[in-house]
Design an enzyme around this catalytic site. Structure first.
Site, PDB file in Angstrom:
ATOM      1  N   ASP A 108      77.628   5.364  60.817  1.00 13.00           N
ATOM      2  CA  ASP A 108      77.182   4.183  60.070  1.00 13.00           C
ATOM      3  C   ASP A 108      78.412   3.456  59.526  1.00 13.00           C
ATOM      4  OD1 ASP A 108      75.649   2.354  58.697  1.00 13.00           O
ATOM      5  OD2 ASP A 108      75.169   3.705  57.059  1.00 13.00           O
ATOM      6  N   LYS A 136      75.622   2.888  64.919  1.00  9.52           N
ATOM      7  CA  LYS A 136      75.070   1.635  64.391  1.00  9.52           C
ATOM      8  C   LYS A 136      76.054   0.500  64.618  1.00  9.52           C
ATOM      9  CE  LYS A 136      72.162   3.145  60.603  1.00  9.52           C
ATOM     10  NZ  LYS A 136      71.921   3.124  59.156  1.00  9.52           N
ATOM     11  N   ASP A 164      67.038  12.021  57.999  1.00  4.74           N
ATOM     12  CA  ASP A 164      66.050  12.078  56.924  1.00  4.74           C
ATOM     13  C   ASP A 164      66.039  10.835  56.050  1.00  4.74           C
ATOM     14  OD1 ASP A 164      68.644  12.702  55.683  1.00  4.74           O
ATOM     15  OD2 ASP A 164      67.458  13.167  53.903  1.00  4.74           O
ATOM     16  N   ARG A 170      62.932  14.784  59.140  1.00  6.12           N
ATOM     17  CA  ARG A 170      63.896  15.370  60.094  1.00  6.12           C
ATOM     18  C   ARG A 170      63.169  15.941  61.302  1.00  6.12           C
ATOM     19  NH1 ARG A 170      68.986  15.553  57.596  1.00  6.12           N
ATOM     20  NH2 ARG A 170      68.967  16.062  55.378  1.00  6.12           N
TER      21      ARG A 170
END
Ligand code: IMP
Ligand code: MG
Length: 180
Positions: A108, A136, A164, A170
């Site tokens: 990320d 991402k 999660d 998950r």
């Protein structure tokens, strides 16, 4: 097969189906097997997010593997990175002289992977590569080399297949976007 309709009902939409994931993980495993032929791989897997990815991936890599699990957290339960990463580093772990493959669920901001990459590199491994299931597409605050990537996705918060929201979701077999 049990399709988990209960937990799936919390998704606004499915981004990657269990079958999409299975097929891509299989091709990543084949690529890793080719790249590491004749070597013992030390896999450093980031818990808990990479649990399902690593379990499925490594069971398809026909090479000797030494698995080490490391803990790292930066989200502390929300949907935005806190900007600070806490590492859980087992006291007896050393990566010196080993062919280390660092695996996480998702890249990320890059904070987590870059912090771990830096920390492992300090141990002077014989080689160090990184892999994530999801990358991402967003401006990266922290630069980190990436050697293996399953899928490029848009900058949205995803859950499932290890990932999660506040500790939940998950166990979804697919990856999806939560209902707002
Ligand atoms: P980074 O440090 O910002 O690159 O974030 C990486 C870590 O944050 C990953 O190890 C994940 O655990 C978590 N993370 C990042 N994006 C998501 C997401 O969309 N869903 C769930 N967890 C995420
Ligand atoms: Mg994580």
């Amino acid at each position: 097969m049990n399709v988990l309709t209960g937990v799936l009902s919390d998704l606004e939409r499915v981004l990657l189906s269990a079958e999409d994931i299975r097929a891509r993980v299989e091709s990543l495993a084949a690529q890793i097997e080719r790249d590491y032929t004749g070597k013992l791989i030390t896999v450093a897997a980031l818990m808990d997010g990479a649990l399902f990815f690593v379990a499925d991936l490594l069971r398809q890599v026909d090479l000797p593997v030494h698995l080490v699990t490391l803990g790292a957290s930066s989200y502390h339960g929300g949907t935005q990175s806190s900007g600070e990463v806490r590492l859980q580093w087992p006291p007896d772990v050393s990566f010196a002289g080993q062919h280390v493959l660092l695996l996480d669920d998702i890249l990320d901001t890059g904070l987590t992977l870059s912090a771990l990459h830096k920390r492992i590199a300090e141990e002077k491994p014989a080689s160090l590569r990184t892999g994530v299931l999801l990358n991402k597409k967003r401006p990266r605050a922290h630069d980190c080399p990436l050697d293996y990537c399953g899928f490029e996705i848009a900058d949205e918060f995803v859950v499932g297949y290890g990932m999660d929201y506040q500790g939940r979701f998950r166990n979804l077999p697919c990856i999806g976007i939560l209902n707002p």
